[in-house]
Design a protein around this motif. Structure first.
Motif, PDB file in Angstrom:
ATOM      1  N   ILE A 108     -35.403  64.402  60.355  1.00 32.21           N
ATOM      2  CA  ILE A 108     -34.489  65.088  59.437  1.00 32.21           C
ATOM      3  C   ILE A 108     -35.111  65.084  58.048  1.00 32.21           C
ATOM      4  N   GLU A 109     -35.328  66.262  57.492  1.00 35.74           N
ATOM      5  CA  GLU A 109     -35.874  66.358  56.136  1.00 35.74           C
ATOM      6  C   GLU A 109     -34.724  66.348  55.141  1.00 35.74           C
ATOM      7  N   GLY A 110     -34.613  65.251  54.401  1.00 34.46           N
ATOM      8  CA  GLY A 110     -33.522  65.145  53.441  1.00 34.46           C
ATOM      9  C   GLY A 110     -33.374  63.727  52.945  1.00 34.46           C
ATOM     10  N   PHE A 111     -32.119  63.290  52.748  1.00 31.53           N
ATOM     11  CA  PHE A 111     -31.814  61.984  52.167  1.00 31.53           C
ATOM     12  C   PHE A 111     -30.899  61.208  53.104  1.00 31.53           C
ATOM     13  N   ASP A 112     -30.923  59.868  52.988  1.00 31.37           N
ATOM     14  CA  ASP A 112     -29.803  59.136  53.564  1.00 31.37           C
ATOM     15  C   ASP A 112     -28.732  59.011  52.479  1.00 31.37           C
ATOM     16  N   LEU A 113     -27.515  58.663  52.882  1.00 31.46           N
ATOM     17  CA  LEU A 113     -26.383  58.656  51.944  1.00 31.46           C
ATOM     18  C   LEU A 113     -26.601  57.646  50.827  1.00 31.46           C
ATOM     19  N   ARG A 114     -27.237  56.522  51.135  1.00 33.63           N
ATOM     20  CA  ARG A 114     -27.490  55.514  50.104  1.00 33.63           C
ATOM     21  C   ARG A 114     -28.390  56.075  49.012  1.00 33.63           C
ATOM     22  N   ARG A 115     -29.472  56.727  49.429  1.00 34.04           N
ATOM     23  CA  ARG A 115     -30.404  57.293  48.452  1.00 34.04           C
ATOM     24  C   ARG A 115     -29.748  58.414  47.665  1.00 34.04           C
ATOM     25  N   LEU A 116     -28.899  59.205  48.331  1.00 32.87           N
ATOM     26  CA  LEU A 116     -28.213  60.295  47.639  1.00 32.87           C
ATOM     27  C   LEU A 116     -27.311  59.747  46.537  1.00 32.87           C
ATOM     28  N   LEU A 117     -26.480  58.753  46.868  1.00 29.08           N
ATOM     29  CA  LEU A 117     -25.563  58.203  45.876  1.00 29.08           C
ATOM     30  C   LEU A 117     -26.316  57.559  44.726  1.00 29.08           C
ATOM     31  N   LYS A 118     -27.413  56.867  45.054  1.00 30.56           N
ATOM     32  CA  LYS A 118     -28.209  56.221  44.006  1.00 30.56           C
ATOM     33  C   LYS A 118     -28.867  57.260  43.105  1.00 30.56           C
ATOM     34  N   SER A 119     -29.387  58.349  43.694  1.00 32.97           N
ATOM     35  CA  SER A 119     -30.066  59.390  42.907  1.00 32.97           C
ATOM     36  C   SER A 119     -29.086  60.147  42.016  1.00 32.97           C
ATOM     37  N   LEU A 120     -27.833  60.287  42.468  1.00 33.30           N
ATOM     38  CA  LEU A 120     -26.844  61.021  41.679  1.00 33.30           C
ATOM     39  C   LEU A 120     -26.431  60.247  40.429  1.00 33.30           C
ATOM     40  N   GLY A 121     -26.580  58.922  40.457  1.00 33.97           N
ATOM     41  CA  GLY A 121     -26.199  58.131  39.283  1.00 33.97           C
ATOM     42  C   GLY A 121     -24.724  58.243  38.990  1.00 33.97           C
ATOM     43  N   ASN A 122     -24.391  58.726  37.809  1.00 31.00           N
ATOM     44  CA  ASN A 122     -22.988  58.863  37.415  1.00 31.00           C
ATOM     45  C   ASN A 122     -22.346  60.162  37.882  1.00 31.00           C
ATOM     46  N   LYS A 123     -23.130  61.034  38.500  1.00 33.17           N
ATOM     47  CA  LYS A 123     -22.562  62.280  39.019  1.00 33.17           C
ATOM     48  C   LYS A 123     -21.709  61.995  40.255  1.00 33.17           C
ATOM     49  N   VAL A 124     -20.599  62.697  40.377  1.00 30.97           N
ATOM     50  CA  VAL A 124     -19.653  62.475  41.475  1.00 30.97           C
ATOM     51  C   VAL A 124     -19.774  63.625  42.474  1.00 30.97           C
ATOM     52  N   ILE A 125     -19.781  63.291  43.755  1.00 33.05           N
ATOM     53  CA  ILE A 125     -19.773  64.327  44.796  1.00 33.05           C
ATOM     54  C   ILE A 125     -18.401  64.985  44.796  1.00 33.05           C
ATOM     55  N   PRO A 126     -18.313  66.307  44.702  1.00 29.41           N
ATOM     56  CA  PRO A 126     -17.007  66.988  44.732  1.00 29.41           C
ATOM     57  C   PRO A 126     -16.203  66.576  45.969  1.00 29.41           C
ATOM     58  N   ARG A 127     -14.894  66.475  45.787  1.00 29.78           N
ATOM     59  CA  ARG A 127     -14.051  65.980  46.872  1.00 29.78           C
ATOM     60  C   ARG A 127     -14.154  66.856  48.116  1.00 29.78           C
ATOM     61  N   SER A 128     -14.309  68.174  47.928  1.00 25.83           N
ATOM     62  CA  SER A 128     -14.419  69.066  49.091  1.00 25.83           C
ATOM     63  C   SER A 128     -15.653  68.728  49.924  1.00 25.83           C
ATOM     64  N   LEU A 129     -16.754  68.351  49.262  1.00 24.78           N
ATOM     65  CA  LEU A 129     -17.969  67.989  49.987  1.00 24.78           C
ATOM     66  C   LEU A 129     -17.842  66.604  50.621  1.00 24.78           C
ATOM     67  N   VAL A 130     -17.090  65.703  49.970  1.00 21.11           N
ATOM     68  CA  VAL A 130     -16.813  64.399  50.591  1.00 21.11           C
ATOM     69  C   VAL A 130     -16.031  64.611  51.887  1.00 21.11           C
ATOM     70  N   PHE A 131     -15.047  65.520  51.855  1.00 20.50           N
ATOM     71  CA  PHE A 131     -14.290  65.831  53.076  1.00 20.50           C
ATOM     72  C   PHE A 131     -15.217  66.369  54.166  1.00 20.50           C
ATOM     73  N   TYR A 132     -16.157  67.212  53.764  1.00 21.18           N
ATOM     74  CA  TYR A 132     -17.088  67.787  54.746  1.00 21.18           C
ATOM     75  C   TYR A 132     -17.968  66.696  55.351  1.00 21.18           C
ATOM     76  N   ILE A 133     -18.541  65.836  54.500  1.00 22.77           N
ATOM     77  CA  ILE A 133     -19.438  64.780  54.991  1.00 22.77           C
ATOM     78  C   ILE A 133     -18.703  63.851  55.950  1.00 22.77           C
ATOM     79  N   ILE A 134     -17.525  63.374  55.550  1.00 22.23           N
ATOM     80  CA  ILE A 134     -16.788  62.435  56.383  1.00 22.23           C
ATOM     81  C   ILE A 134     -16.271  63.123  57.648  1.00 22.23           C
ATOM     82  N   GLY A 135     -15.936  64.416  57.536  1.00 20.95           N
ATOM     83  CA  GLY A 135     -15.480  65.161  58.708  1.00 20.95           C
ATOM     84  C   GLY A 135     -16.577  65.311  59.757  1.00 20.95           C
TER      85      GLY A 135
END
Length: 550
Positions: A108-135
């Motif tokens: 899989i070419e991309g990120f794991d969730l840990r690296r994504l959250l760390k790279s985003l820093g103070n940026k928040v994942i939009p709630r709609s995308l959180v729903f998509y990821i968890i879904g």
């Protein structure tokens, strides 16, 4: 299972500055190392220049001498290779190269969730995308939890390590769960390497932290922790040391932060259903969670469900440098591999030969696999045979083909068939069609391409005017081990896994070609307006099938 990169010094690290031969694979780039294994981006090599991108998880030597661990790893791998779902990383095989055990899986070419959250820093994942990821996670977990054997008995699959490192997010916005079965093998072995589970305690369920017997509901609690942390942008069970973390997990006390982003009460209530300390009071399944999540969104006019395209755009907009680095690295590795194939073939052969001489029995052992007949078709196996090492072997092969071809036409001209036999027209010199229906024309050339979001409509076979006036549907295909997909009479092939492709509502024909065995599978489907159709293909000596479900 990887908490941090370079978690500990490796006894014999492999950090390729150029491709390294590893049995039938080429190791291109080390992606991560941890207390249990190191992961490489690699290529599977086959006959006639065939190759496929894979990820190789090479088990560290500490574990290879632990027979309890290896025995359980093999048992769990037999289950893991049966899991075939768009939201689960496909495991191809468990094997042994020399003294090294390894697992080959989907890359899989991309990120794991840990690296994504760390790279985003103070940026928040939009709630709609959180729903998509968890879904998407819930879909994969529900499939695994309800998977049955060929005898229709429950496999009782439990992941045991639903943590950020094991949730992969592709650059195209796909969500994949990885490492099914490995956590069980590690936790059940008698020895534990310090650092193996470092950072994982915060994502355990209370019953797991208390070392009680687990079932699928443990995974639901861990999924709830990830849902909480993505929504609130804060840790649920944070503490200064592992002992304190475990105690917090056992207590399962959920405290919502009083800082933005603040959550509606209805969403908090849904979270608490997943984070119940008592498994009997927890949501009964991942599917039940999906139902409640959709009910919540319906009750809230402003809450929407994100999409893979939306997540892909979010990654590119918020992590442009990281995404560009991944793309550039992929291009560099492709160029490097091409140069290696052209100029270093002899070196690769010598490296492999010396490696094989160290192993009694001559090289790779395949313990568990979805690659049917791999030893008969792989480049590595053919190269080992003394016949193929002889200089006259290619000439003899060509001569044999001509003899067979000439003999065939000789007997055809003599009318050697029995009068009672019906002579079927031979329309393709390539492989038989599995459904016993000969193709009306030779199979189209294998022009492999990857589906990407935003493909022009001209690539999609067009139907009649009445069909195209309806709302379109979509089709996605996954194959074991792989295949090339042709839709209707299109001459362009898509290599699996094929991401959702928009198709006009109405009847369609799917043809799947598996080049190593020269097999075709054909199926007619009918897509309703707006319907999402998913097909699973399996090629093998024991089972060959093409099944499609909405």
């Amino acid at each position: 299972m990887f908490d941090t990169l370079h978690l500990m010094p490796l006894p014999s690290p492999l950090i390729p500055t150029k491709p390294i031969s590893f049995g039938r694979y080429l190791l291109l780039q080390r992606l991560a190392t941890g207390g249990m294994a190191e992961v490489y981006r690699a290529k599977l090599l086959g006959v006639a220049g065939f190759e496929k991108s894979v990820a190789i998880k090479r088990i560290l030597s500490f574990w290879t001498h632990n027979q309890d661990f290896i025995s359980m790893l093999i048992d769990e791998a037999k289950i893991a290779v049966q899991l075939n779902h768009p939201n689960i990383v496909q495991v191809y095989e468990l094997g042994k190269e020399g003294e090294d055990y390894y697992i080959a899986m989907e890359y899989i070419e991309g990120f794991d969730l840990r690296r994504l959250l760390k790279s985003l820093g103070n940026k928040v994942i939009p709630r709609s995308l959180v729903f998509y990821i968890i879904g998407e996670m819930a879909k994969g977990l529900h499939y695994a939890h309800t998977k049955t054997s060929a005898q229709n008995s429950p496999l009782k699959v439990v992941h045991r390590d639903i943590s950020p490192q094991n949730i992969l997010i592709s650059l195209d916005g796909e969500i994949k769960i990885t490492d099914f079965g490995i956590a069980k093998a590690a936790t059940r072995s008698h020895e534990t390497l310090p650092g193996t589970f470092k950072g994982k305690f915060a994502y355990m369920s209370p019953e797991q932290a208390s070392q009680k017997e687990l079932d699928y509901r443990s995974d639901l609690f861990s999924m709830g922790i990830l849902f909480f942390e993505m929504l609130t942008h804060s840790r649920l069970f944070g503490a200064t040391n592992d002992v304190a973390v475990l105690e917090k997990v056992r207590q399962a006390s959920v405290v919502f932060p009083e800082k933005p982003p603040l959550l509606p009460q209805a969403l908090k209530a849904l979270l608490l259903k997943l984070l119940e300390k008592d498994p009997e009071k927890r949501l009964r399944s991942a599917q039940a969670f999906l139902h409640d999540l959709n009910q919540y969104r319906v009750s809230q006019d402003h809450e929407t469900m994100g999409t893979s395209e939306g997540l892909s755009r979010f990654l590119k907009d918020n992590l442009p440098q990281e995404v560009e680095t991944l793309r550039e690295e992929s291009t560099r590795l492709v160029t490097q591999t091409l140069a290696y194939d052209k100029g270093m073939t002899v070196t690769r052969t010598e490296e492999t030969r010396h490696s094989e001489e160290k192993t009694e029995g001559g090289g790779t052992q395949i313990l568990v696999t979805t690659f049917e007949k791999m030893k008969d078709s792989s480049w590595g196996y053919l190269k080992r045979s003394p016949f193929w090492k002889a200089s006259w072997a290619p000439l003899l092969g060509v001569a044999l083909v001509f003899l067979l071809y000439g003999g065939y036409h000789f007997f055809q001209s003599k009318g050697s068939m029995s009068p009672r036999e019906e002579k079927l027209p031979i329309t393709s010199p390539v492989a038989p069609v599995v459904d016993k229906t000969p193709p009306e024309s030779p199979p189209p050339p294998i022009e492999i391409r990857q589906i990407v979001p935003g493909d022009p409509p001209s690539l999609i076979p067009q139907k009649s005017e009445s069909a195209t006036s309806l709302s379109p549907g979509s089709l996605s295909v996954q194959a074991i081990p792989w295949g090339v997909i042709y839709i209707d009479q299109g001459k362009k092939g898509w290599e699996t896994p094929m991401k959702p492709v928009e198709l006009p509502a109405g009847p369609h024909q799917i043809r799947v070609y598996y080049k190593p065995d020269r097999k075709w599978l054909t199926k007619n489907i009918d897509i309703s307006p707006g319907q999402k159709m998913h097909c699973i293909v399996q090629f093998g000596s024991q089972k060959t099938a093409l099944e499609c479900t909405p």
